[in-house]
Design a protein around this motif. Sequence first.
Motif, PDB file in Angstrom:
ATOM      1  N   CYS A  78       1.000  -1.258   0.146  1.00 19.32           N
ATOM      2  CA  CYS A  78      -0.119  -0.322  -0.219  1.00 19.32           C
ATOM      3  C   CYS A  78       0.729   1.139   0.073  1.00 19.32           C
ATOM      4  N   VAL A  81       2.016   1.669  -3.557  1.00 17.81           N
ATOM      5  CA  VAL A  81       1.292   2.164  -4.292  1.00 17.81           C
ATOM      6  C   VAL A  81       0.990   3.635  -4.288  1.00 17.81           C
ATOM      7  N   ARG A  85       2.047   5.635  -7.314  1.00 13.46           N
ATOM      8  CA  ARG A  85       0.654   6.128  -7.966  1.00 13.46           C
ATOM      9  C   ARG A  85       0.624   5.981  -9.534  1.00 13.46           C
ATOM     10  N   THR A  90       0.233  -0.678  -8.976  1.00 13.57           N
ATOM     11  CA  THR A  90      -1.081  -1.165  -8.390  1.00 13.57           C
ATOM     12  C   THR A  90      -1.541  -2.375  -8.929  1.00 13.57           C
TER      13      THR A  90
END
Length: 188
Positions: A78, A81, A85, A90
Amino acid sequence: MNIPNTLTMLRVVLVPFLVLIFYLPIEMRYTLCAGIFAAAAVTDWFDGYLARRWNQTTPFGAFFDPVADKIMVATALCLLVDEFRAAWMTIPAVIIIGREIVISALREWMAEIGKRTSVAVNMIGKFKTVGQMMAITLLLLAPAPLESMIGYIGLALLYISAILTLWSMYVYLHAAWPDLTPFSRAES
């Protein structure tokens, strides 16, 4: 409590520090986070080794070890990610986290019907775990945007891990399929 269980709990205790340091505005945050994650990865191997070697396996350890791994990996993914971005980060993160949820539910279901051993950890799962730990450690070292060889190696390992993740999920679901389908359960 014994040393293997303490090492397992240490992985969970390290999670808030990983998150906190990741968001601190300091130059060494990537190196520190990679170090924290690498230390957690080493304790993952070491706690299991010690538990078997010293004959200190416990029900708590058998339950909490995979939980600690999943918490650490999901948290780190997380963070990555959020940092990068990008879909290319992801997609494998969703595959890896989604697989962990599916297999955890599958193992719980199989344990409920007394067939937990048919979805026991196998070598594909072990390779997947090693690949994930290496990939995440390298990606934590590589700040966004991805520009270093370390980052590209980490990304390649993450995709290899995602492929192994899907493969191991298939193996587990295939082994459990007779117990998940109504036709084969009626025959039992």
